[in-house]
Enzyme design. Structure first.
Site, PDB file in Angstrom:
ATOM      1  N   SER A  82       0.893  -1.132   0.019  1.00  0.00           N
ATOM      2  CA  SER A  82       0.132   0.054  -0.023  1.00  0.00           C
ATOM      3  C   SER A  82       0.883   1.209   0.041  1.00  0.00           C
ATOM      4  O   SER A  82       1.890   1.074  -0.163  1.00  0.00           O
ATOM      5  CB  SER A  82      -0.884  -0.089   1.287  1.00  0.00           C
ATOM      6  OG  SER A  82      -1.376   1.059   1.682  1.00  0.00           O
ATOM      7  N   LYS A 115      -4.170   9.261  -8.860  1.00  0.00           N
ATOM      8  CA  LYS A 115      -4.463   8.021  -7.798  1.00  0.00           C
ATOM      9  C   LYS A 115      -5.834   7.918  -8.300  1.00  0.00           C
ATOM     10  O   LYS A 115      -6.759   8.573  -7.866  1.00  0.00           O
ATOM     11  CB  LYS A 115      -4.204   8.711  -6.585  1.00  0.00           C
ATOM     12  CG  LYS A 115      -4.423   7.430  -5.527  1.00  0.00           C
ATOM     13  CD  LYS A 115      -4.071   8.035  -4.113  1.00  0.00           C
ATOM     14  CE  LYS A 115      -4.197   6.710  -3.065  1.00  0.00           C
ATOM     15  NZ  LYS A 115      -5.439   6.067  -3.036  1.00  0.00           N
ATOM     16  N   ASP A 117      -9.572   6.091  -7.919  1.00  0.00           N
ATOM     17  CA  ASP A 117     -10.122   5.610  -6.705  1.00  0.00           C
ATOM     18  C   ASP A 117     -10.882   4.309  -7.123  1.00  0.00           C
ATOM     19  O   ASP A 117     -12.059   4.532  -7.618  1.00  0.00           O
ATOM     20  CB  ASP A 117     -10.928   6.775  -6.154  1.00  0.00           C
ATOM     21  CG  ASP A 117     -11.614   6.528  -4.870  1.00  0.00           C
ATOM     22  OD1 ASP A 117     -11.130   5.546  -4.167  1.00  0.00           O
ATOM     23  OD2 ASP A 117     -12.429   7.383  -4.588  1.00  0.00           O
ATOM     24  N   LYS A 317      -3.652  13.115  -1.135  1.00  0.00           N
ATOM     25  CA  LYS A 317      -4.627  12.840  -1.368  1.00  0.00           C
ATOM     26  C   LYS A 317      -5.267  14.415  -1.166  1.00  0.00           C
ATOM     27  O   LYS A 317      -4.895  15.072  -0.187  1.00  0.00           O
ATOM     28  CB  LYS A 317      -5.289  12.181   0.131  1.00  0.00           C
ATOM     29  CG  LYS A 317      -4.897  11.113   0.167  1.00  0.00           C
ATOM     30  CD  LYS A 317      -5.869   9.937  -0.480  1.00  0.00           C
ATOM     31  CE  LYS A 317      -5.900   8.735   0.366  1.00  0.00           C
ATOM     32  NZ  LYS A 317      -7.082   8.273   0.661  1.00  0.00           N
ATOM     33  N   CYS A 418     -18.923  -0.578  32.061  1.00  0.00           N
ATOM     34  CA  CYS A 418     -18.885  -1.521  33.399  1.00  0.00           C
ATOM     35  C   CYS A 418     -19.065  -0.912  34.589  1.00  0.00           C
ATOM     36  O   CYS A 418     -18.896  -1.381  35.317  1.00  0.00           O
ATOM     37  CB  CYS A 418     -17.710  -2.339  33.344  1.00  0.00           C
ATOM     38  SG  CYS A 418     -16.094  -1.164  33.465  1.00  0.00           S
ATOM     39  N   CYS A 433     -10.452   2.453  30.546  1.00  0.00           N
ATOM     40  CA  CYS A 433     -11.091   1.635  31.574  1.00  0.00           C
ATOM     41  C   CYS A 433     -10.189   0.757  31.864  1.00  0.00           C
ATOM     42  O   CYS A 433      -9.790  -0.065  31.103  1.00  0.00           O
ATOM     43  CB  CYS A 433     -12.400   1.025  31.015  1.00  0.00           C
ATOM     44  SG  CYS A 433     -12.852  -0.177  31.925  1.00  0.00           S
ATOM     45  N   CYS A 438     -13.697  -5.551  31.798  1.00  0.00           N
ATOM     46  CA  CYS A 438     -15.143  -4.956  31.353  1.00  0.00           C
ATOM     47  C   CYS A 438     -15.649  -5.524  30.134  1.00  0.00           C
ATOM     48  O   CYS A 438     -15.131  -5.931  29.054  1.00  0.00           O
ATOM     49  CB  CYS A 438     -14.275  -3.514  30.688  1.00  0.00           C
ATOM     50  SG  CYS A 438     -15.568  -2.425  29.911  1.00  0.00           S
TER      51      CYS A 438
HETATM   52  S1  IVH Z   1       1.298   2.376  -6.783  1.00  0.00           S
HETATM   53  C1  IVH Z   1       3.809  -0.008  -4.086  1.00  0.00           C
HETATM   54  N1  IVH Z   1       0.070   4.051  -8.336  1.00  0.00           N
HETATM   55  O1  IVH Z   1      -3.586   3.725  -3.956  1.00  0.00           O
HETATM   56  C2  IVH Z   1       3.119   0.743  -4.807  1.00  0.00           C
HETATM   57  N2  IVH Z   1      -1.429   3.017  -6.625  1.00  0.00           N
HETATM   58  O2  IVH Z   1      -3.089   4.056  -1.097  1.00  0.00           O
HETATM   59  C3  IVH Z   1       1.716   0.584  -5.138  1.00  0.00           C
HETATM   60  N3  IVH Z   1      -3.703   3.807  -6.287  1.00  0.00           N
HETATM   61  O3  IVH Z   1      -3.124   0.169  -3.058  1.00  0.00           O
HETATM   62  C4  IVH Z   1       0.668   1.419  -5.360  1.00  0.00           C
HETATM   63  N4  IVH Z   1      -3.725   4.855  -8.202  1.00  0.00           N
HETATM   64  O4  IVH Z   1      -4.792   0.729  -4.975  1.00  0.00           O
HETATM   65  C5  IVH Z   1      -0.155   3.276  -7.239  1.00  0.00           C
HETATM   66  N5  IVH Z   1      -1.164   5.620  -9.813  1.00  0.00           N
HETATM   67  C6  IVH Z   1      -1.105   4.657  -8.693  1.00  0.00           C
HETATM   68  C7  IVH Z   1      -2.464   4.436  -7.919  1.00  0.00           C
HETATM   69  C8  IVH Z   1      -2.469   3.713  -6.907  1.00  0.00           C
HETATM   70  C9  IVH Z   1      -4.637   4.282  -7.292  1.00  0.00           C
HETATM   71  C10 IVH Z   1      -4.128   2.879  -5.211  1.00  0.00           C
HETATM   72  C11 IVH Z   1      -3.537   1.302  -5.103  1.00  0.00           C
HETATM   73  C12 IVH Z   1      -2.963   1.308  -3.876  1.00  0.00           C
HETATM   74  C13 IVH Z   1      -3.511   2.611  -3.247  1.00  0.00           C
HETATM   75  C14 IVH Z   1      -2.557   3.069  -2.003  1.00  0.00           C
END
Ligand code: IVH
Length: 750
Positions: A82, A115, A117, A317, A418, A433, A438
């Site tokens: 990720s 990126k 979605d 983001k 609790c 807690c 609990c």
């Molecule tokens: S690179 C090791 N490139 O974003 C690198 N990810 O927040 C792996 N995603 O799991 C990801 N557009 O599902 C990469 N141009 C892009 C992307 C991208 C969307 C998603 C992907 C990843 C997630 C991470």
């Protein structure tokens, strides 16, 4: 068959594939829809007369046959990682500086890309043929959704030949399955008129579609894919950089991002991010950010990755959608470690595709800092999949009598679940807690124990967990192993006035999966036991490097990680070259130089052991500091895990597991691979096994020195075939791979 029929079929396939690419990948159709339909009908016609022509890469094979009864889990040849992400441009600059520090002598170039979605997917091609595709899952294995992916027209069923005309033995392309905005709108309006529930946003619709078991239904969903990465590549084009990767992906016939930016400084990266934000509205799919990647692959290899994410990439983001609403009250939730989390109960408001009525307030310091009061008008925000949060208060709209929030006042100094003592945990700014018994904590721990990502216990949701604790049938998760059908079946999930009985069928399901969990691996167990700071990723790392729980309790590796951290801390403190803390005399300088170099030697010794085991990598900083090593699991997690094993709770849990005869196994990759009857052998498992689960079979193979992969190739040594083995069995027979049934397999181990 007449040769001319074969030729006509081949030319139809070639022509349709070309038009599919022009339409779905390049968005530049060259023939009318009617002409395309005519070609397609001719193809279907020919194949119905000559079924032997409907080979798997014919465009006619895109719409699947029988619905599946579930998805197989497949292991990724290389993990699907990720990304670390941020909402701050300064953090993007810090990231770039950090990478530059790790690679001081290099002049770096960066790629900024959208990126997408959607849902991350890996597509595997063997000898050019699309063999399977899987979701990311937990990063190590995901769901085999090949049938559904085959319905997506922009996924080539066969790689197009690149310039050299050669196709790789293995090529894994990685990207994001998305739903176009226009397709999403159309889909929802059809669902509305059919009285079906609407999808909240294109991402949910994509996820829902990929999960469909009937690929004929999936073929009707407007799915598409954008590719931006690669997994395993064998005998393929040399991939030196992200730019080259995009060229190769394009040549193979994949759709790649609409626009990418090639940058050579932080400022260029930031302006690319800003430009992307201005133009992304014109894309036909949702994007929620920009991904910034180091272009050169050799440099990526040099700086590597942490357990979760690569060090060479980051996601930025864009600010998420916000909404304004009224805060009606603040309630307190008790988490599985006893943390009291204040929750905002809101006037329901529509935000980013769904109606929300609750938002997290994190902790009382946060409420104090933002001065959030009951009755306030607040701004709420939703970031991706996470729970919505309260961002700020519209002070002008505050009612005159609104009072500041006081945790002690609201809770009356007692745990709302609790009635036990609550304490402020200084380190974590949270109230906790402290009552180990609990019921709210116990119920949450129980639910976590049975979660799909933990031991996957069917029918153990939040209500059942609550009721099991409330009725004193269960005090802790391991009590599940003592439950009887007579105790479970009559459990009342409702109340005295409106009883809702759990029932025999559900009770049997729950008990069966409790039984199955006995054989689950060390990773699932570690995560299920809710050890502080031990998440799923850490659990999978620990699984790879340990044999069992006892091995982990005395883990040499974790002790070395802690030692390394202590030594590095000492070295930093006495470093004679450090600017902060210079020696004051010549004599002190000499002594410090000596001590320091001894420490650095010791650091190297400890770290080298970890590096050899594959548990650490070197990230040398500049010469004035001790060498820097990064370990797969950091020192704070290592301390927490060992502390848990040494604690009363840990010891009790281990003793109880021994009593129950449960001994979850890890892979212990450092030791298991070169011994055993299957040493060095590669297995593929297919069909339904009757005497064991696939996980068990895999564990047995690994315990005997072998490994498993997903698809049959000439490198496969054995196919372990259960009932109803399909195409993998035919392929194994074709390639002359030895096929073992369960009995044959077990007899080899004996
Ligand atoms: S690179 C090791 N490139 O974003 C690198 N990810 O927040 C792996 N995603 O799991 C990801 N557009 O599902 C990469 N141009 C892009 C992307 C991208 C969307 C998603 C992907 C990843 C997630 C991470």
């Amino acid at each position: 068959m007449d040769n001319s029929i074969k030729q006509r079929h081949a030319s139809l396939v070639e022509e349709i594939v070309r038009h599919d690419r022009a339409y779905y990948v390049d968005a530049q159709p060259v023939i009318s829809d009617q002409d395309y339909d005519r070609l397609y009908r001719e193809l279907l016609d020919l194949e119905s007369k000559h079924p032997e022509l409907s080979i798997s890469d014919s465009p006619s094979q895109r719409v699947g046959g029988e619905p599946l009864d579930g998805f197989d889990t497949v292991q990724h040849a290389l993990p699907m990682m990720s990304l670390d992400n941020t909402y701050s441009q300064d953090e993007v600059r810090d990231f770039i500086d950090r990478v530059q520090k790790l690679l001081p002598d290099e002049s770096l170039d960066w790629i900024v890309e959208p990126k997408a979605d959607g849902i991350a997917i890996s597509l595997r091609y063997e000898d050019g043929q699309f063999t399977f595709g899987a979701t990311r899952g937990d990063g190590f294995s995901g769901d085999d959704v090949t049938k559904n992916l085959r319905t997506i027209r922009s996924i080539p069923l066969r790689l197009q030949s690149n310039n050299e005309g050669e196709l790789p033995s293995v090529f894994e392309a990685r990207g994001e399955v998305i739903m176009t905005r226009s397709g999403f709108k159309k889909l929802n309006s059809i669902r509305e008129s059919d009285g079906e529930p609407l999808f909240a946003n294109p991402r949910n619709a994509t996820a829902g579609s990929l999960k469909q078991l009937d690929s004929t239904l999936v073929s009707k969903r407007p799915l598409d894919i954008v590719l931006y990465g690669n997994g395993e590549v064998i005998n393929g084009p040399k991939l030196n950089s992200q730019c080259i990767l995009f060229d190769v992906l394009g040549e193979f016939g994949f759709r790649t991002p609409e626009h990418i930016w090639h940058c050579s400084s932080s400022e260029m990266v930031i302006s690319a991010i800003e430009e992307l934000d201005r133009i992304r509205g014109s894309f036909d799919y949702d994007t929620d950010g920009a991904v910034i990647k180091l272009n050169r692959f050799d440099l990526r290899d040099r700086i590597g990755a942490t357990a979760k994410a690569p060090r060479w990439a980051m996601a930025y983001k864009y600010a998420p959608e916000q909404a304004q609403t009224r805060l009606n009250s603040i309630t307190i939730q008790v988490g599985r470690t006893g943390t009291l989390t204040p929750v905002a109960e809101l006037e329901p408001v529509f935000l980013d595709g769904s109606t929300i009525s609750r938002a997290t307030l994190h902790n009382d310091e946060e409420i104090f800092r933002k001065d959030i009061r009951v009755g306030d008008t607040v701004i709420v925000e939703k970031r991706g999949d996470v729970i919505p949060g309260v961002i700020s208060v519209v002070k002008d709209l505050r009612p005159p009598n609104a009072k500041p929030f006081e945790m002690l006042f609201v809770t009356g100094n007692k745990c709302p679940a609790c009635g036990g003592t609550i304490q402020k945990d200084e380190e974590f700014v949270a109230w906790r807690c402290v009552n180990q018994d609990c019921p709210a904590q116990a119920a949450q721990r129980l639910e976590h124990f049975g979660a799909r990502t933990a031991l996957d216990i069917e029918c153990l949701g939040d209500i059942v967990s609550d009721k099991l604790i409330e009725s004193n049938l269960v005090f802790g998760p391991l009590d599940l192993f003592d439950l009887t059908l007579e105790q479970l079946a009559p459990l009342n999930l409702g109340n005295a006035d409106e009883p809702r009985i759990f029932g025999k069928k559900n009770a049997i399901k729950l008990m069966d999966s409790v039984k199955r969990s006995r054989k689950m691996g060390l990773d699932k167990w570690l995560f299920a036991l809710a050890i502080p700071e031990l998440g799923r990723t850490t659990a999978s790392v620990l699984f790879k490097f340990h044999k069992d729980l006892a091995g982990l309790a005395n883990s040499e590796i974790l002790n070395k990680v802690i030692k390394l951290d202590e030594l590095t801390g000492m070295a930093v403190r006495i470093n004679p070259r450090s600017r902060k803390n210079k020696p004051t005399s010549e004599a002190e300088k000499t002594k410090r130089e000596n001590d320091y170099s001894q420490l650095v030697d010791e650091i190297s010794r400890v770290a080298e052991c970890l590096v050899k085991l594959g548990f650490a990598s070197i990230t040398k900083l500049n010469g004035n500091h001790p060498p820097n090593y990064t370990t797969e699991v950091g020192p704070s997690v290592a301390r927490s895990v060992l502390a848990w094993f040494g604690s009363e709770k840990g010891c009790e849990t281990l003793a109880r597991l021994v009593e129950l005869g449960i001994d979850p196994k890890g892979a212990d990759s450092s030791q298991s691979n070169n011994k055993g009857v299957f040493a060095g052998k590669t297995f593929v498992i297919t069909g339904t096994l009757s005497g064991m689960s696939r996980e068990e079979a895999k564990a047995k193979i690994e315990a005997n020195g072998g490994k498993t992969t997903n698809s049959v190739s000439k490198n496969t040594d054995y196919l372990l075939a259960g009932e109803k083995a399909g195409s993998k069995l035919s392929k194994a027979e074709l390639l002359g791979v030895s096929v073992l049934d369960e009995i044959g397999f077990l007899s080899q181990i004996d």
